[in-house]
Design a protein around this motif. Structure first.
Motif, mmCIF file in Angstrom:
data_model
loop_
_atom_site.group_PDB
_atom_site.id
_atom_site.type_symbol
_atom_site.label_atom_id
_atom_site.label_comp_id
_atom_site.label_asym_id
_atom_site.label_seq_id
_atom_site.Cartn_x
_atom_site.Cartn_y
_atom_site.Cartn_z
ATOM 1 N N UNK A 25 0.831 -1.205 0.000
ATOM 2 C CA UNK A 25 0.000 0.000 0.000
ATOM 3 C C UNK A 25 0.867 1.257 0.000
ATOM 4 N N UNK A 26 1.960 1.190 0.760
ATOM 5 C CA UNK A 26 2.878 2.328 0.800
ATOM 6 C C UNK A 26 3.511 2.558 -0.579
ATOM 7 N N UNK A 27 3.925 1.450 -1.233
ATOM 8 C CA UNK A 27 4.519 1.548 -2.572
ATOM 9 C C UNK A 27 3.506 2.099 -3.574
ATOM 10 N N UNK A 28 2.262 1.623 -3.467
ATOM 11 C CA UNK A 28 1.214 2.112 -4.368
ATOM 12 C C UNK A 28 0.953 3.602 -4.149
ATOM 13 N N UNK A 29 0.992 3.994 -2.869
ATOM 14 C CA UNK A 29 0.798 5.412 -2.551
ATOM 15 C C UNK A 29 1.918 6.250 -3.155
ATOM 16 N N UNK A 30 3.169 5.776 -3.013
ATOM 17 C CA UNK A 30 4.320 6.495 -3.565
ATOM 18 C C UNK A 30 4.216 6.583 -5.077
ATOM 19 N N UNK A 31 3.828 5.486 -5.721
ATOM 20 C CA UNK A 31 3.694 5.468 -7.176
ATOM 21 C C UNK A 31 2.590 6.412 -7.628
ATOM 22 N N UNK A 32 1.499 6.428 -6.884
ATOM 23 C CA UNK A 32 0.385 7.330 -7.230
ATOM 24 C C UNK A 32 0.814 8.781 -7.106
ATOM 25 N N UNK A 33 1.563 9.092 -6.039
ATOM 26 C CA UNK A 33 2.056 10.458 -5.854
ATOM 27 C C UNK A 33 3.027 10.844 -6.967
ATOM 28 N N UNK A 34 3.853 9.882 -7.396
ATOM 29 C CA UNK A 34 4.774 10.140 -8.503
ATOM 30 C C UNK A 34 4.006 10.432 -9.789
ATOM 31 N N UNK A 35 2.971 9.623 -10.041
ATOM 32 C CA UNK A 35 2.170 9.835 -11.260
ATOM 33 C C UNK A 35 1.481 11.196 -11.242
ATOM 34 N N UNK A 36 0.955 11.568 -10.067
ATOM 35 C CA UNK A 36 0.300 12.879 -9.944
ATOM 36 C C UNK A 36 1.302 14.003 -10.174
ATOM 37 N N UNK A 37 2.497 13.872 -9.574
ATOM 38 C CA UNK A 37 3.536 14.904 -9.723
ATOM 39 C C UNK A 37 3.967 15.025 -11.177
ATOM 40 N N UNK A 38 4.177 13.874 -11.839
ATOM 41 C CA UNK A 38 4.591 13.885 -13.247
ATOM 42 C C UNK A 38 3.481 14.459 -14.124
ATOM 43 N N UNK A 39 2.239 14.075 -13.836
ATOM 44 C CA UNK A 39 1.102 14.585 -14.610
ATOM 45 C C UNK A 39 0.982 16.103 -14.473
ATOM 46 N N UNK A 40 1.217 16.607 -13.265
ATOM 47 C CA UNK A 40 1.158 18.049 -13.021
ATOM 48 C C UNK A 40 2.224 18.783 -13.829
ATOM 49 N N UNK A 41 3.434 18.252 -13.847
ATOM 50 C CA UNK A 41 4.523 18.896 -14.587
ATOM 51 C C UNK A 41 4.317 18.782 -16.097
ATOM 52 N N UNK A 42 3.730 17.673 -16.536
ATOM 53 C CA UNK A 42 3.420 17.537 -17.968
ATOM 54 C C UNK A 42 2.402 18.594 -18.397
ATOM 55 N N UNK A 43 1.440 18.882 -17.516
ATOM 56 C CA UNK A 43 0.448 19.925 -17.817
ATOM 57 C C UNK A 43 1.128 21.286 -17.946
ATOM 58 N N UNK A 44 2.127 21.537 -17.083
ATOM 59 C CA UNK A 44 2.895 22.789 -17.156
ATOM 60 C C UNK A 44 3.623 22.878 -18.493
ATOM 61 N N UNK A 45 4.269 21.783 -18.890
ATOM 62 C CA UNK A 45 5.027 21.758 -20.154
ATOM 63 C C UNK A 45 4.096 21.947 -21.344
ATOM 64 N N UNK A 46 2.945 21.285 -21.324
ATOM 65 C CA UNK A 46 1.973 21.407 -22.421
ATOM 66 C C UNK A 46 1.495 22.850 -22.560
ATOM 67 N N UNK A 47 1.217 23.490 -21.424
ATOM 68 C CA UNK A 47 0.755 24.882 -21.446
ATOM 69 C C UNK A 47 1.823 25.799 -22.047
ATOM 70 N N UNK A 48 3.080 25.623 -21.624
ATOM 71 C CA UNK A 48 4.158 26.471 -22.141
ATOM 72 C C UNK A 48 4.388 26.213 -23.625
#
Length: 258
Positions: A25-48
């Motif tokens: 569960x901890x690993x899944x939580x970490x992976x989910x947080x990583x995906x959210x962080x990467x998705x957020x930065x991808x949105x920033x890159x797409x906007x720019x």
């Protein structure tokens, strides 16, 4: 003796299973947080990236291009922290660094006084939205301490002038429409509003100087037309009164005695 051993083994197995589930569960939580962080930065890159596509439609300074490219670079660095072994992200970072170097060494900013007016209301609206988004990016980067105050103020002012130019083109278009429809009061109101803004700008470029002269010319043209029209109406009224007076003179003139 056997039963206590069995109970001990069962307890140990349950403990291991519970521990395993907690770890998973901890690993899944970490992976989910990583995906959210990467998705957020991808949105920033797409906007720019979308903002950079407008570099051919409106003049971008070297500073603005570097700010936008560095925003992409910072987003990629955050993505690498979440996914350090990602080859595509590292390749993207390498390409971004090359683009930054290219801008630093070879980019020649366009003449600020050259402005391609929007062809229609839709394009004007799109350009206004782009300038607003870029100004929001500048405020964000300034708040993070990524750009100093002097550069922020200069670039924000440039974008403010860009918005003014877009609104000027729309305003002048509507002034001509009002003038054509002989709605001179509305036309004068719009002219006065735009002239007030232009007069308040102390660092006008040749484009804004030209527009100020154009608006003043239209204002004088409308004023001359209204004066001439008023004179014609007054003259027509005087002639009508004269004709009426002549008719009365004929009607009430002394009758000849036969």
């Amino acid at each position: 003796m056997l039963f206590p051993l069995i109970f001990a083994l069962v307890g140990l197995l349950l403990f291991v299973l519970i521990g395993y589930n907690i770890i998973q569960q901890y690993k899944q939580k970490i992976e989910a947080e990583k995906r959210i962080a990467i998705s957020k930065q991808r949105a920033v890159i797409t906007e720019v990236d979308e903002l950079l596509l407008n570099a051919t439609r409106m003049p971008f300074s070297k500073s603005l291009l570097l700010i936008l490219q560095h925003r992409i670079r910072n987003a990629l660095l955050l993505m690498i922290q979440s996914s350090p072994n990602s080859v595509p992200i590292r390749d993207h970072l390498k390409n971004t660094d090359a683009q930054i170097q290219q801008v630093r060494n070879n980019y020649t900013p366009p003449d600020e006084s050259i402005f391609r007016a929007p062809e229609n209301d839709k394009e004007a609206l799109q350009l206004l939205q782009v300038t607003k988004k870029i100004r929001a990016v500048l405020r964000s980067e300034h708040a993070k301490g990524k750009i100093n105050t002097e550069i922020f103020v200069a670039e924000d002012h440039r974008l403010e002038i860009m918005q003014l130019k877009i609104n000027l083109e729309n305003g002048i278009k509507r002034i001509f429409e009002a003038k054509l429809a002989k709605q001179f009061g509305s036309a004068n109101q719009m002219i006065n509003k735009l002239l007030k803004i232009l007069v308040s700008i102390t660092d006008k470029d040749s484009y804004l100087e030209k527009k100020q002269a154009q608006l003043t010319s239209i204002k004088n043209e409308i004023k001359t037309y209204l004066v001439k029209t008023s004179d014609k109406e007054l003259k027509a009224l005087q002639e009508k009164e004269k004709e009426k007076k002549d008719d009365l003179d004929v009607l009430f003139q002394d009758k000849k005695k036969w």
